[in-house]
Design a protein around this motif. Structure first.
Motif, PDB file in Angstrom:
ATOM      1  N   ASP A   1       1.029  -0.942   0.381  1.00  0.00           N
ATOM      2  CA  ASP A   1      -0.212   0.478  -0.009  1.00  0.00           C
ATOM      3  C   ASP A   1       0.749   1.223  -0.125  1.00  0.00           C
ATOM      4  OD1 ASP A   1       0.709   0.364   2.621  1.00  0.00           O
ATOM      5  OD2 ASP A   1      -1.028  -0.267   3.744  1.00  0.00           O
ATOM      6  N   PRO A   2       0.215   1.823  -0.180  1.00  0.00           N
ATOM      7  CA  PRO A   2       1.299   4.032  -0.067  1.00  0.00           C
ATOM      8  C   PRO A   2       2.115   3.996   0.932  1.00  0.00           C
ATOM      9  CG  PRO A   2      -0.766   4.357  -1.080  1.00  0.00           C
ATOM     10  CD  PRO A   2      -1.180   2.822  -0.966  1.00  0.00           C
ATOM     11  N   GLU A   3       1.285   3.222   1.778  1.00  0.00           N
ATOM     12  CA  GLU A   3       2.583   3.524   3.157  1.00  0.00           C
ATOM     13  C   GLU A   3       3.331   2.558   3.122  1.00  0.00           C
ATOM     14  OE1 GLU A   3       4.649   2.210   6.918  1.00  0.00           O
ATOM     15  OE2 GLU A   3       2.938   1.191   5.820  1.00  0.00           O
ATOM     16  N   GLY A   4       3.314   1.732   2.604  1.00  0.00           N
ATOM     17  CA  GLY A   4       4.248   0.271   2.449  1.00  0.00           C
ATOM     18  C   GLY A   4       5.639   1.141   1.426  1.00  0.00           C
ATOM     19  N   VAL A   5       4.988   1.593   0.770  1.00  0.00           N
ATOM     20  CA  VAL A   5       5.954   2.135  -0.670  1.00  0.00           C
ATOM     21  C   VAL A   5       7.041   2.467   0.006  1.00  0.00           C
ATOM     22  CG1 VAL A   5       5.840   3.019  -3.348  1.00  0.00           C
ATOM     23  CG2 VAL A   5       4.226   1.175  -2.818  1.00  0.00           C
ATOM     24  N   ARG A   6       6.428   4.211   0.414  1.00  0.00           N
ATOM     25  CA  ARG A   6       7.431   5.101   1.050  1.00  0.00           C
ATOM     26  C   ARG A   6       8.119   4.781   2.018  1.00  0.00           C
ATOM     27  NH1 ARG A   6       4.539  10.383   4.071  1.00  0.00           N
ATOM     28  NH2 ARG A   6       5.876  11.541   4.140  1.00  0.00           N
ATOM     29  N   TRP A   7       7.449   3.538   2.844  1.00  0.00           N
ATOM     30  CA  TRP A   7       8.711   2.561   3.901  1.00  0.00           C
ATOM     31  C   TRP A   7       9.770   2.152   3.182  1.00  0.00           C
ATOM     32  CZ3 TRP A   7       8.838  -2.844   4.057  1.00  0.00           C
ATOM     33  CH2 TRP A   7       9.644  -3.430   5.126  1.00  0.00           C
ATOM     34  N   VAL A   8       9.323   1.183   2.158  1.00  0.00           N
ATOM     35  CA  VAL A   8      10.556   1.053   1.088  1.00  0.00           C
ATOM     36  C   VAL A   8      11.138   1.553   0.690  1.00  0.00           C
ATOM     37  CG1 VAL A   8      10.896  -0.848  -1.116  1.00  0.00           C
ATOM     38  CG2 VAL A   8       9.020  -1.266   1.096  1.00  0.00           C
ATOM     39  N   ARG A   9      11.342   3.047  -0.235  1.00  0.00           N
ATOM     40  CA  ARG A   9      12.148   3.437  -0.361  1.00  0.00           C
ATOM     41  C   ARG A   9      12.979   4.314   0.930  1.00  0.00           C
ATOM     42  NH1 ARG A   9       7.768   8.303  -1.723  1.00  0.00           N
ATOM     43  NH2 ARG A   9       6.601   7.083  -4.204  1.00  0.00           N
ATOM     44  N   GLY A  10      12.390   4.486   1.910  1.00  0.00           N
ATOM     45  CA  GLY A  10      13.335   5.029   3.157  1.00  0.00           C
ATOM     46  C   GLY A  10      14.174   3.955   3.390  1.00  0.00           C
ATOM     47  N   LEU A  11      13.604   2.607   3.177  1.00  0.00           N
ATOM     48  CA  LEU A  11      14.799   1.386   3.799  1.00  0.00           C
ATOM     49  C   LEU A  11      15.983   1.906   2.480  1.00  0.00           C
ATOM     50  CD1 LEU A  11      14.847  -0.848   5.199  1.00  0.00           C
ATOM     51  CD2 LEU A  11      13.906  -2.040   3.639  1.00  0.00           C
ATOM     52  N   PHE A  12      15.356   1.543   1.801  1.00  0.00           N
ATOM     53  CA  PHE A  12      16.548   1.194   0.467  1.00  0.00           C
ATOM     54  C   PHE A  12      17.433   2.161   0.242  1.00  0.00           C
ATOM     55  CE2 PHE A  12      13.707  -0.904  -2.389  1.00  0.00           C
ATOM     56  CZ  PHE A  12      13.991  -2.120  -1.463  1.00  0.00           C
ATOM     57  N   ARG A  13      17.355   3.785   0.805  1.00  0.00           N
ATOM     58  CA  ARG A  13      17.891   4.779   0.824  1.00  0.00           C
ATOM     59  C   ARG A  13      18.746   4.873   2.151  1.00  0.00           C
ATOM     60  NH1 ARG A  13      19.957   6.236  -2.864  1.00  0.00           N
ATOM     61  NH2 ARG A  13      20.416   8.146  -1.465  1.00  0.00           N
ATOM     62  N   ARG A  14      18.276   4.427   2.922  1.00  0.00           N
ATOM     63  CA  ARG A  14      18.650   3.858   4.377  1.00  0.00           C
ATOM     64  C   ARG A  14      20.189   3.027   4.279  1.00  0.00           C
ATOM     65  NH1 ARG A  14      18.400   0.573   8.164  1.00  0.00           N
ATOM     66  NH2 ARG A  14      16.555   0.471   8.305  1.00  0.00           N
ATOM     67  N   LEU A  15      19.595   1.737   3.685  1.00  0.00           N
ATOM     68  CA  LEU A  15      20.490   0.804   3.596  1.00  0.00           C
ATOM     69  C   LEU A  15      22.334   1.586   2.138  1.00  0.00           C
ATOM     70  CD1 LEU A  15      18.208  -2.223   2.764  1.00  0.00           C
ATOM     71  CD2 LEU A  15      19.642  -2.090   5.454  1.00  0.00           C
ATOM     72  N   ALA A  16      22.188   2.109   1.479  1.00  0.00           N
ATOM     73  CA  ALA A  16      22.206   2.804   0.531  1.00  0.00           C
ATOM     74  C   ALA A  16      24.020   3.769   1.618  1.00  0.00           C
ATOM     75  CB  ALA A  16      22.106   3.626  -0.786  1.00  0.00           C
ATOM     76  N   THR A  17      22.587   4.332   2.408  1.00  0.00           N
ATOM     77  CA  THR A  17      23.674   5.520   3.066  1.00  0.00           C
ATOM     78  C   THR A  17      24.818   4.393   4.311  1.00  0.00           C
ATOM     79  OG1 THR A  17      21.638   7.286   2.930  1.00  0.00           O
ATOM     80  CG2 THR A  17      23.658   7.443   4.543  1.00  0.00           C
ATOM     81  N   GLU A  18      23.961   3.383   4.621  1.00  0.00           N
ATOM     82  CA  GLU A  18      25.119   2.929   5.050  1.00  0.00           C
ATOM     83  C   GLU A  18      26.206   2.373   5.058  1.00  0.00           C
ATOM     84  OE1 GLU A  18      22.195  -0.330   6.653  1.00  0.00           O
ATOM     85  OE2 GLU A  18      21.630   1.441   8.936  1.00  0.00           O
ATOM     86  N   GLY A  19      26.282   1.962   3.723  1.00  0.00           N
ATOM     87  CA  GLY A  19      27.169   1.991   2.355  1.00  0.00           C
ATOM     88  C   GLY A  19      27.127   0.415   1.758  1.00  0.00           C
ATOM     89  N   ARG A  20      25.609   0.024   1.929  1.00  0.00           N
ATOM     90  CA  ARG A  20      25.638  -1.247   1.273  1.00  0.00           C
ATOM     91  C   ARG A  20      25.340  -0.714  -0.297  1.00  0.00           C
ATOM     92  NH1 ARG A  20      23.712  -3.838   6.064  1.00  0.00           N
ATOM     93  NH2 ARG A  20      24.420  -3.015   7.776  1.00  0.00           N
ATOM     94  N   THR A  21      25.104  -1.757  -0.919  1.00  0.00           N
ATOM     95  CA  THR A  21      24.697  -2.215  -2.270  1.00  0.00           C
ATOM     96  C   THR A  21      23.450  -3.044  -2.160  1.00  0.00           C
ATOM     97  OG1 THR A  21      27.186  -2.942  -2.711  1.00  0.00           O
ATOM     98  CG2 THR A  21      25.302  -3.262  -4.713  1.00  0.00           C
ATOM     99  N   VAL A  22      22.318  -1.729  -3.142  1.00  0.00           N
ATOM    100  CA  VAL A  22      21.198  -1.745  -3.008  1.00  0.00           C
ATOM    101  C   VAL A  22      20.978  -2.069  -4.177  1.00  0.00           C
ATOM    102  CG1 VAL A  22      18.932  -1.219  -2.189  1.00  0.00           C
ATOM    103  CG2 VAL A  22      21.331  -1.226  -0.961  1.00  0.00           C
ATOM    104  N   PHE A  23      20.446  -3.465  -5.095  1.00  0.00           N
ATOM    105  CA  PHE A  23      20.215  -3.705  -7.030  1.00  0.00           C
ATOM    106  C   PHE A  23      18.748  -3.658  -6.969  1.00  0.00           C
ATOM    107  CE2 PHE A  23      21.549  -5.777 -10.209  1.00  0.00           C
ATOM    108  CZ  PHE A  23      22.033  -5.180 -11.429  1.00  0.00           C
ATOM    109  N   VAL A  24      17.852  -2.906  -6.875  1.00  0.00           N
ATOM    110  CA  VAL A  24      16.413  -2.663  -7.188  1.00  0.00           C
ATOM    111  C   VAL A  24      15.918  -3.027  -8.828  1.00  0.00           C
ATOM    112  CG1 VAL A  24      14.355  -1.572  -6.490  1.00  0.00           C
ATOM    113  CG2 VAL A  24      16.073  -1.657  -5.398  1.00  0.00           C
TER     114      VAL A  24
END
Length: 316
Positions: free
Chosen positions: A172-195
């Motif tokens: 749902d829209p809340e879930g989509v927004r959460w996933v976006r934020g999660l991916f951004r945070r994981l990348a900020t931590e120095g991880r490789t995020v391939f979507v």
């Protein structure tokens, strides 16, 4: 709580493909693909249906054997890792879970097989918002809940590399927004995020970099802005109380003008400075003058048109 990932640029967090190829009989699904997916950013993986995206991800994870070339994570083939979830986590198919197990049991089994402590199961369940559903059978989960469980499984080993295939489906829209934020945070931590996703708007909102393939071949490996600029369709959105007069002047100057339903004019063929000069010379007031490049969807459609395998015909 997720612990800090590897420093940006760390080899342990790189996905490297070198001449990666997969053929099925006479059909080439992935064709001599060479690229590096780097840490510290979200990389969108795009391509038309049948482009070879899922096959590529499966070869990275050792689930499909390449016909030629190599795919490595941190310089090592993933299938050679004894405890793979500590090196890479992936969500490929949210439905690929035993429906009779609870979410907690599913993650606990994965944790035991990868030498991961049980406390981590509760951490990731909380992280994806499934605390209250932890002991429910997965067979009763909605697609969105299964997606969250799949993301929890990917996070379980706290890996430097994370791969997601269509992660927005069913959310749902809340879930989509959460996933976006999660991916951004994981990348900020120095991880490789391939979507990998067909939802261009969602990729545009969360990705820094794009890898685009068509018919198994590499089309682009660049930033979003560079990809959009390839289309060469820079436009300017203009608002004025004298649209007819400005349209005539712009047409005389060689521009093309498209009136929009909201009253604005979308102008192509001349830049914002030239539009401002023309308006000033004719004493036409401007209420908006906004340069606009092609959207990710527009650029994608233009640059992959020749690589679409299946197209629909309009009915009569």
């Amino acid at each position: 709580m997720t612990r800090p990932g590897p420093a940006t640029g760390s080899v342990s967090g790189m996905i490297e493909l070198d001449g990666l190829t997969r053929r099925y009989g006479r059909t080439t699904a992935v064709d001599d693909l060479t690229l590096t997916v780097r840490p510290g950013r979200v990389t969108g993986f795009l391509g038309p249906n049948g482009a070879g995206k899922s096959t590529t991800l499966r070869m990275v994870l050792g689930l499909t054997t390449p016909t030629g070339g190599t795919a490595t994570v941190g310089g090592v083939r993933f299938r050679d890792r004894a405890r793979g979830l500590r090196h890479a986590g992936a969500l490929l198919d949210a439905g690929d879970v035993h429906g009779g197990r609870s979410a907690r049991a599913h993650l606990a089994a994965l944790a035991r097989s990868n030498g991961i402590g049980g406390v981590r199961v509760d951490e990731v369940l909380g992280q994806v918002g499934l605390d209250d559903a932890a002991d429910r059978r997965v067979g009763g989960f909605s697609l969105g809940m299964r997606q969250r469980l799949g993301i929890a499984a990917a996070l379980l080993g706290d890996p430097p590399v994370l791969m997601f295939d269509e992660p927005f489906n069913g959310l749902d829209p809340e879930g989509v927004r959460w996933v976006r934020g999660l991916f951004r945070r994981l990348a900020t931590e120095g991880r490789t995020v391939f979507v990998s996703s067909h939802l261009m708007g969602e990729v545009e909102h969360c990705a820094d970099h794009l890898v685009v393939i068509g018919r198994g071949r590499l089309i682009a490996d660049e930033t979003l802005d560079a990809f959009a600029a390839r289309v060469g369709r820079a436009e300017v959105v203009v608002r004025t109380p004298e649209p007819a007069m400005l349209t005539t002047a712009l047409a005389d100057a060689g521009a093309s003008v498209r009136p929009d339903p909201d009253g604005a004019l979308t102008v192509a063929g001349v830049g914002a400075e030239r539009i401002a000069e023309l308006a000033l010379g004719l004493r036409i007031p401007l209420h908006q003058l906004t340069p606009r490049t092609a959207s990710l969807e527009e650029a994608f459609m233009a640059l992959t048109a020749a690589d679409v395998e299946y197209t629909a015909r309009e009915g009569r």
